[in-house]
Write an enzyme that holds these catalytic residues in place. Structure first.
Site, PDB file in Angstrom:
ATOM      1  N   ASP A 122      44.659  86.339  36.430  1.00  0.00           N
ATOM      2  CA  ASP A 122      43.883  87.432  35.847  1.00  0.00           C
ATOM      3  C   ASP A 122      43.399  86.980  34.509  1.00  0.00           C
ATOM      4  OD1 ASP A 122      43.035  90.392  36.268  1.00  0.00           O
ATOM      5  OD2 ASP A 122      43.937  90.146  34.021  1.00  0.00           O
ATOM      6  N   ASN A 170      33.571  91.824  28.096  1.00  0.00           N
ATOM      7  CA  ASN A 170      32.200  92.493  28.185  1.00  0.00           C
ATOM      8  C   ASN A 170      31.909  93.397  27.063  1.00  0.00           C
ATOM      9  OD1 ASN A 170      32.022  91.183  30.712  1.00  0.00           O
ATOM     10  ND2 ASN A 170      33.450  92.592  31.843  1.00  0.00           N
ATOM     11  N   ASP A 226      29.948  87.015  32.926  1.00  0.00           N
ATOM     12  CA  ASP A 226      29.737  86.475  34.104  1.00  0.00           C
ATOM     13  C   ASP A 226      29.796  84.830  33.827  1.00  0.00           C
ATOM     14  OD1 ASP A 226      29.180  88.564  35.339  1.00  0.00           O
ATOM     15  OD2 ASP A 226      27.034  88.463  35.233  1.00  0.00           O
ATOM     16  N   GLU A 259      37.923  90.322  37.482  1.00  0.00           N
ATOM     17  CA  GLU A 259      38.193  89.116  37.000  1.00  0.00           C
ATOM     18  C   GLU A 259      39.514  88.463  37.329  1.00  0.00           C
ATOM     19  OE1 GLU A 259      40.167  92.432  34.461  1.00  0.00           O
ATOM     20  OE2 GLU A 259      38.489  92.124  35.656  1.00  0.00           O
TER      21      GLU A 259
END
Length: 304
Positions: free
Chosen positions: A168, A176, A185, A211
């Site tokens: 993770d 973000n 991304d 993620e």
């Protein structure tokens, strides 16, 4: 000779027909039918050029021989001459019609085969597209489950080593929020490339969701898999992202080892539990049955 072998073979067929006519023409009527031999031979090549060649060869040579060879001229009367001429021309026309029809059938078959190939390619492309995550080009969650089922069954049957790692990206929400989802991304894509380049062809890398990634590691001891995951963690931590103002990101990893009869659900729960331990203990580390190894490097991206 390879270039002109077809024409040589057709000419030999014509010579063979002449030998028959000269040898037995006096005793047997109608042997001029043997002139069909080179025409038949030419049809096997499915070539209009070769058929025209044999028609010209047969007619031209036959009339030249009639003018020069008394033996052949004595065997042929006026009606035979008309019959031979009509036979050669008629056979050639029929042969051209056969070749035309054969060419049409060939084109129809090629179109049918081409359509089948296109349909097969589309089917394979659709099937492949359904196996991969469109953003990271890793296997998607469904394909990961299929591999997990197959590999756990393989382990139960043959006792082959298998570890599952849950990975993770740390503080991904902060990435973000601060830099935008398009930068998030990019981070996901670069992380996926790093995972693919780090594992062997016998291993499986997939995007579990968001993620989070999963790795199925085969043919390795627990220690070897743990060391591989450490290398992945260190490589990502040392990767600088220009999109993040030349900062890096970190990843937390939990790894579980499969034992016979454990089941794939329990295996993932164990790996996810180790991942939770890595997060709770400060992130940017690998936790497995061998313990944990935290990094001294500070986390770069902080949640907002």
């Amino acid at each position: 000779m390879k270039q002109y072998f077809d024409y040589v073979l057709i000419t030999m067929g014509y010579v063979f027909a002449l030998v028959i006519m000269f040898a037995f023409g006096k005793d047997i009527q109608g042997l001029y039918m043997s002139l069909e031999i080179p025409i038949i031979v030419s049809l096997f090549y499915f070539s209009k050029r070769r058929l025209r060649f044999v028609m010209l060869l047969t007619l031209g040579s036959y009339f030249a021989l009639l003018a020069c060879v008394d033996t052949l001229r004595d065997q042929v009367n006026r009606y035979d001459l008309i019959a031979v001429t009509g036979m050669i021309i008629g056979s050639g026309v029929i042969g051209l019609a056969i070749l035309k029809r054969g060419n049409e059938l060939q084109q129809s078959l090629e179109r049918a085969v081409s359509s089948e190939i296109d349909a097969f390619v589309d089917s394979v492309a659709t099937q492949n597209a359904s196996k991969y995550d469109h953003l990271t080009n890793l296997y998607n969650h469904i394909t990961y489950q299929e591999y997990l089922t197959a590999l756990t069954g393989q382990h139960d049957a043959y006792d082959m080593p298998l570890q599952l790692a849950a990975l993770d990206i740390d503080n991904f929400k902060g990435i973000n929020d601060r830099f935008g989802h398009h930068v998030g991304d990019i981070v996901l894509q670069e992380t996926a490339l790093l995972l693919k380049s780090s594992i062997s062809s016998e291993d499986v890398a997939a995007r579990y969701g968001g993620e989070e990634f999963v790795l199925l590691l085969t043919g390795k001891t627990i220690k070897q898999s743990h060391e591989l995951l450490e290398q992945i963690r260190e490589r990502l931590a040392s990767t600088v992202f220009p999109e993040l103002d030349h900062q890096s990101v970190t990843i937390s990893i939990g790894m579980a080892d499969y034992t016979k009869g454990l089941g794939k659900e329990t295996l993932f729960k164990q790996a996810d539990g180790y991942l939770y331990e890595a997060k709770r203990a400060g992130k940017n580390q690998v936790v497995s049955p061998l313990g944990r190894r935290a990094s001294s490097a500070p986390e770069i991206i902080q949640c907002s």
